[in-house]
Design a protein around this motif. Structure first.
Motif, PDB file in Angstrom:
ATOM      1  N   HIS A 125       0.829  -1.203   0.000  1.00  0.00           N
ATOM      2  CA  HIS A 125       0.000   0.000   0.000  1.00  0.00           C
ATOM      3  C   HIS A 125       0.865   1.256   0.000  1.00  0.00           C
ATOM      4  CE1 HIS A 125      -3.426   2.500   0.574  1.00  0.00           C
ATOM      5  NE2 HIS A 125      -3.231   2.741   1.858  1.00  0.00           N
ATOM      6  N   MET A 126       1.882   1.272   0.832  1.00  0.00           N
ATOM      7  CA  MET A 126       2.793   2.414   0.880  1.00  0.00           C
ATOM      8  C   MET A 126       3.542   2.587  -0.436  1.00  0.00           C
ATOM      9  SD  MET A 126       2.548   4.086   3.721  1.00  0.00           S
ATOM     10  CE  MET A 126       4.056   5.037   3.838  1.00  0.00           C
ATOM     11  N   ALA A 127       3.889   1.461  -1.077  1.00  0.00           N
ATOM     12  CA  ALA A 127       4.585   1.527  -2.371  1.00  0.00           C
ATOM     13  C   ALA A 127       3.685   2.182  -3.420  1.00  0.00           C
ATOM     14  CB  ALA A 127       4.996   0.126  -2.816  1.00  0.00           C
ATOM     15  N   THR A 128       2.393   1.875  -3.386  1.00  0.00           N
ATOM     16  CA  THR A 128       1.434   2.495  -4.311  1.00  0.00           C
ATOM     17  C   THR A 128       1.371   4.000  -4.092  1.00  0.00           C
ATOM     18  OG1 THR A 128       0.069   0.493  -4.435  1.00  0.00           O
ATOM     19  CG2 THR A 128      -0.996   2.569  -5.032  1.00  0.00           C
ATOM     20  N   LEU A 129       1.297   4.410  -2.828  1.00  0.00           N
ATOM     21  CA  LEU A 129       1.218   5.836  -2.509  1.00  0.00           C
ATOM     22  C   LEU A 129       2.487   6.573  -2.928  1.00  0.00           C
ATOM     23  CD1 LEU A 129      -0.426   5.569   1.032  1.00  0.00           C
ATOM     24  CD2 LEU A 129      -1.551   6.268  -1.092  1.00  0.00           C
ATOM     25  N   ASN A 130       3.638   5.965  -2.677  1.00  0.00           N
ATOM     26  CA  ASN A 130       4.906   6.592  -3.058  1.00  0.00           C
ATOM     27  C   ASN A 130       5.036   6.722  -4.570  1.00  0.00           C
ATOM     28  OD1 ASN A 130       6.147   7.183  -0.563  1.00  0.00           O
ATOM     29  ND2 ASN A 130       6.784   5.071  -0.294  1.00  0.00           N
ATOM     30  N   LYS A 131       4.546   5.719  -5.278  1.00  0.00           N
ATOM     31  CA  LYS A 131       4.599   5.764  -6.742  1.00  0.00           C
ATOM     32  C   LYS A 131       3.727   6.896  -7.275  1.00  0.00           C
ATOM     33  CE  LYS A 131       4.298   1.775  -8.827  1.00  0.00           C
ATOM     34  NZ  LYS A 131       3.710   0.565  -9.498  1.00  0.00           N
ATOM     35  N   LEU A 132       2.548   7.074  -6.694  1.00  0.00           N
ATOM     36  CA  LEU A 132       1.665   8.171  -7.107  1.00  0.00           C
ATOM     37  C   LEU A 132       2.317   9.517  -6.855  1.00  0.00           C
ATOM     38  CD1 LEU A 132      -1.704   6.778  -5.673  1.00  0.00           C
ATOM     39  CD2 LEU A 132      -1.208   7.158  -8.095  1.00  0.00           C
ATOM     40  N   ALA A 133       2.965   9.658  -5.698  1.00  0.00           N
ATOM     41  CA  ALA A 133       3.637  10.921  -5.360  1.00  0.00           C
ATOM     42  C   ALA A 133       4.715  11.246  -6.389  1.00  0.00           C
ATOM     43  CB  ALA A 133       4.250  10.835  -3.960  1.00  0.00           C
ATOM     44  N   ASP A 134       5.489  10.236  -6.778  1.00  0.00           N
ATOM     45  CA  ASP A 134       6.596  10.447  -7.722  1.00  0.00           C
ATOM     46  C   ASP A 134       6.117  10.692  -9.148  1.00  0.00           C
ATOM     47  OD1 ASP A 134       8.672  10.281  -5.924  1.00  0.00           O
ATOM     48  OD2 ASP A 134       8.928   8.127  -6.150  1.00  0.00           O
TER      49      ASP A 134
ATOM     50  N   ILE B  64       2.061   3.113  14.672  1.00  0.00           N
ATOM     51  CA  ILE B  64       1.802   1.751  14.212  1.00  0.00           C
ATOM     52  C   ILE B  64       2.485   1.556  12.852  1.00  0.00           C
ATOM     53  CG2 ILE B  64      -0.019   0.098  13.591  1.00  0.00           C
ATOM     54  CD1 ILE B  64      -0.036   0.911  16.521  1.00  0.00           C
ATOM     55  N   GLY B  65       2.841   0.338  12.548  1.00  0.00           N
ATOM     56  CA  GLY B  65       3.380   0.038  11.216  1.00  0.00           C
ATOM     57  C   GLY B  65       4.851  -0.288  11.196  1.00  0.00           C
ATOM     58  N   GLY B  66       5.546   0.030  12.295  1.00  0.00           N
ATOM     59  CA  GLY B  66       6.942  -0.355  12.418  1.00  0.00           C
ATOM     60  C   GLY B  66       7.840   0.178  11.312  1.00  0.00           C
ATOM     61  N   HIS B  67       8.815  -0.636  10.945  1.00  0.00           N
ATOM     62  CA  HIS B  67       9.826  -0.211   9.972  1.00  0.00           C
ATOM     63  C   HIS B  67       9.242  -0.026   8.565  1.00  0.00           C
ATOM     64  CE1 HIS B  67      12.953  -0.642  12.911  1.00  0.00           C
ATOM     65  NE2 HIS B  67      12.691  -1.918  13.099  1.00  0.00           N
ATOM     66  N   ILE B  68       8.163  -0.745   8.252  1.00  0.00           N
ATOM     67  CA  ILE B  68       7.556  -0.631   6.917  1.00  0.00           C
ATOM     68  C   ILE B  68       7.140   0.814   6.654  1.00  0.00           C
ATOM     69  CG2 ILE B  68       5.554  -1.263   5.509  1.00  0.00           C
ATOM     70  CD1 ILE B  68       7.546  -3.492   5.601  1.00  0.00           C
ATOM     71  N   VAL B  69       6.393   1.387   7.587  1.00  0.00           N
ATOM     72  CA  VAL B  69       5.960   2.778   7.435  1.00  0.00           C
ATOM     73  C   VAL B  69       7.143   3.723   7.624  1.00  0.00           C
ATOM     74  CG1 VAL B  69       4.448   4.591   8.344  1.00  0.00           C
ATOM     75  CG2 VAL B  69       3.623   2.229   8.181  1.00  0.00           C
ATOM     76  N   GLY B  70       8.015   3.399   8.571  1.00  0.00           N
ATOM     77  CA  GLY B  70       9.153   4.252   8.864  1.00  0.00           C
ATOM     78  C   GLY B  70      10.047   4.473   7.656  1.00  0.00           C
ATOM     79  N   HIS B  71      10.304   3.420   6.903  1.00  0.00           N
ATOM     80  CA  HIS B  71      11.176   3.544   5.733  1.00  0.00           C
ATOM     81  C   HIS B  71      10.440   4.115   4.532  1.00  0.00           C
ATOM     82  CE1 HIS B  71      14.621   1.713   7.585  1.00  0.00           C
ATOM     83  NE2 HIS B  71      13.974   0.609   7.871  1.00  0.00           N
ATOM     84  N   ALA B  72       9.137   3.908   4.452  1.00  0.00           N
ATOM     85  CA  ALA B  72       8.381   4.345   3.270  1.00  0.00           C
ATOM     86  C   ALA B  72       7.997   5.818   3.326  1.00  0.00           C
ATOM     87  CB  ALA B  72       7.118   3.485   3.102  1.00  0.00           C
ATOM     88  N   ALA B  73       7.783   6.353   4.520  1.00  0.00           N
ATOM     89  CA  ALA B  73       7.398   7.762   4.644  1.00  0.00           C
ATOM     90  C   ALA B  73       8.622   8.656   4.455  1.00  0.00           C
ATOM     91  CB  ALA B  73       6.765   8.013   6.010  1.00  0.00           C
TER      92      ALA B  73
ATOM     93  N   ARG C 227      -1.142  22.860  19.758  1.00  0.00           N
ATOM     94  CA  ARG C 227      -0.630  21.535  19.445  1.00  0.00           C
ATOM     95  C   ARG C 227       0.869  21.651  19.149  1.00  0.00           C
ATOM     96  NH1 ARG C 227      -5.100  21.178  20.900  1.00  0.00           N
ATOM     97  NH2 ARG C 227      -6.784  19.820  20.148  1.00  0.00           N
ATOM     98  N   ILE C 228       1.595  20.586  19.450  1.00  0.00           N
ATOM     99  CA  ILE C 228       3.033  20.571  19.182  1.00  0.00           C
ATOM    100  C   ILE C 228       3.303  19.508  18.125  1.00  0.00           C
ATOM    101  CG2 ILE C 228       5.335  20.178  20.122  1.00  0.00           C
ATOM    102  CD1 ILE C 228       2.606  20.990  22.540  1.00  0.00           C
ATOM    103  N   ALA C 229       3.988  19.907  17.057  1.00  0.00           N
ATOM    104  CA  ALA C 229       4.371  18.980  15.991  1.00  0.00           C
ATOM    105  C   ALA C 229       5.880  18.801  16.022  1.00  0.00           C
ATOM    106  CB  ALA C 229       3.933  19.519  14.638  1.00  0.00           C
ATOM    107  N   LYS C 230       6.335  17.567  16.125  1.00  0.00           N
ATOM    108  CA  LYS C 230       7.774  17.285  16.118  1.00  0.00           C
ATOM    109  C   LYS C 230       8.132  16.560  14.827  1.00  0.00           C
ATOM    110  CE  LYS C 230      11.527  14.898  18.515  1.00  0.00           C
ATOM    111  NZ  LYS C 230      12.447  16.035  18.429  1.00  0.00           N
ATOM    112  N   LEU C 231       8.978  17.189  14.028  1.00  0.00           N
ATOM    113  CA  LEU C 231       9.531  16.537  12.844  1.00  0.00           C
ATOM    114  C   LEU C 231      10.726  15.713  13.304  1.00  0.00           C
ATOM    115  CD1 LEU C 231       9.764  16.174   9.725  1.00  0.00           C
ATOM    116  CD2 LEU C 231      11.206  18.219   9.710  1.00  0.00           C
ATOM    117  N   TYR C 232      10.618  14.371  13.193  1.00  0.00           N
ATOM    118  CA  TYR C 232      11.693  13.533  13.721  1.00  0.00           C
ATOM    119  C   TYR C 232      12.341  12.648  12.667  1.00  0.00           C
ATOM    120  CZ  TYR C 232       8.360   9.618  13.866  1.00  0.00           C
ATOM    121  OH  TYR C 232       7.460   8.644  13.529  1.00  0.00           O
ATOM    122  N   ASP C 233      11.871  12.742  11.416  1.00  0.00           N
ATOM    123  CA  ASP C 233      12.507  11.971  10.349  1.00  0.00           C
ATOM    124  C   ASP C 233      12.324  12.692   9.026  1.00  0.00           C
ATOM    125  OD1 ASP C 233      13.833   9.974   9.020  1.00  0.00           O
ATOM    126  OD2 ASP C 233      12.097   8.657   8.854  1.00  0.00           O
ATOM    127  N   SER C 234      13.426  12.974   8.350  1.00  0.00           N
ATOM    128  CA  SER C 234      13.405  13.673   7.072  1.00  0.00           C
ATOM    129  C   SER C 234      14.700  13.379   6.339  1.00  0.00           C
ATOM    130  CB  SER C 234      13.265  15.182   7.295  1.00  0.00           C
ATOM    131  OG  SER C 234      13.622  15.909   6.131  1.00  0.00           O
TER     132      SER C 234
END
Length: 322
Positions: A237-246, A273-282, A296-303
């Motif tokens: 599912h994440m691969a589909t979303l990433n492909k659409l973005a690109d 939720i989603g572990g490394h699958i979501v972590g690497h795909a986002a 609200r506080i937003a923390k950017l922790y991966d980029s």
């Protein structure tokens, strides 16, 4: 350039019809498919699938690119404001196209509010940052959004309220948002795959939202015995979303639930939720939490290129703002 599937060597009318029925209606869709995906189609073996994919890649001119070519491609990236200058600041301008951006947090942390605001901001020219000379003519005209709702949280009334606060016609915003209610993970994945059909039928989809990403998977695949299957489907599912973005230069936003860490002696007490699958795909990952009152506080922790940082924003009747 060839424009029919039968122009791919080895693809006759019968195979072309089967490919189209399975959703592979253009060269790029085939070129970016895996051998296993095509081999699932009746009448196509893994050997035939490999040849079809290889020929489709030649027609699409896929291959290595120089760093200079990629720098030119990066100039086509455009950004969508969140509505908060502070939040835009830590994103170096706003929500970036050709990226998948995750907002995780507990209930009430503002995830869905950010998604609604993005739909509204997409229709406001002042909220778009782009090098228009680098973009194709008309690429950012008549912008539309897709909202895949898995928890029944999309509210057209909230869209109208946010639009009114910006002086935008709320009805226009709603007309330019395609909403699909997904009741299970298969529906959710199917809707994501059908976005290409909307694009091919003439809709300029520039924003894709999945709210929330993991809830259906989490509900259906319970227990450690089903974890591997859940993660495999979530990865597709994440691969589909990433492909659409690109491929379509659009912004992809996903919200995510969090779970408590029972071993949290150090670090955060909750994790997405989603572990490394979501972590690497986002591409970008945010953690949201409540502050005092409407803050609200937003923390950017991966980029890939931005430092970890925090921003404070507000959620009021007017929407997302500082």
């Amino acid at each position: 350039m060839a424009d029919k599937l039968t122009d791919i060597p080895g693809v006759g009318p019968s195979i072309a019809e089967k490919l189209i029925e399975a959703g592979y209606t253009d060269f790029m869709k085939i070129a970016t498919a895996s051998i296993g995906e095509l081999a699932e189609i009746d009448g196509i073996s893994e050997k035939v699938a490999a040849k079809i994919i290889a020929h489709a890649r030649e027609l699409c001119d896929l291959g290595f690119k120089s760093g200079t070519d990629l720098l030119k491609q990066r100039k086509t990236v455009w950004k969508l404001s969140t509505g908060s200058k502070e939040l835009d600041r830590i994103l170096n301008g706003g929500l970036e196209s050709q990226s998948t951006i995750e907002f995780a947090g507990m209930f009430g942390s503002g995830k869905t509010q950010i998604m609604h605001q993005a739909c509204v901001n997409l229709q406001c020219d002042d909220m778009i940052i782009a090098d228009k000379e680098a973009l194709d003519e008309g690429e950012l005209e008549d912008r539309k959004a897709v909202y895949i709702d898995t928890e029944g949280t999309f509210r057209p009334e909230r869209i109208m309220q946010m639009a009114e606060a910006l002086g935008i016609d709320g009805q226009k915003v709603l007309d330019n948002v395609f909403v699909a209610r997904a009741y299970n993970s298969d529906m959710q994945m199917l809707y994501a795959e059908k976005i290409e059909e909307l694009i091919r039928s003439g809709n300029n989809i520039k924003l894709i939202i999945v709210d929330s990403l993991t809830s259906t998977f989490r509900n259906e695949y319970t227990g450690m015995g089903k974890l591997a299957e859940r993660q495999q489907k979530l990865g597709r599912h994440m691969a589909t979303l990433n492909k659409l973005a690109d491929l379509y230069n659009c912004v992809v936003l996903v919200t995510n639930q969090v779970a408590s860490r029972l071993d949290a002696f150090f670090g955060p007490a909750e994790q997405p939720i989603g572990g490394h699958i979501v972590g690497h795909a986002a591409t970008f990952r945010f953690f949201l939490r409540k502050g005092k009152g409407d803050k609200r506080i937003a923390k950017l922790y991966d980029s890939p290129h931005l430092p970890d940082s925090e921003a404070i924003f507000r959620i009021t009747e007017k929407g997302i703002h500082d």
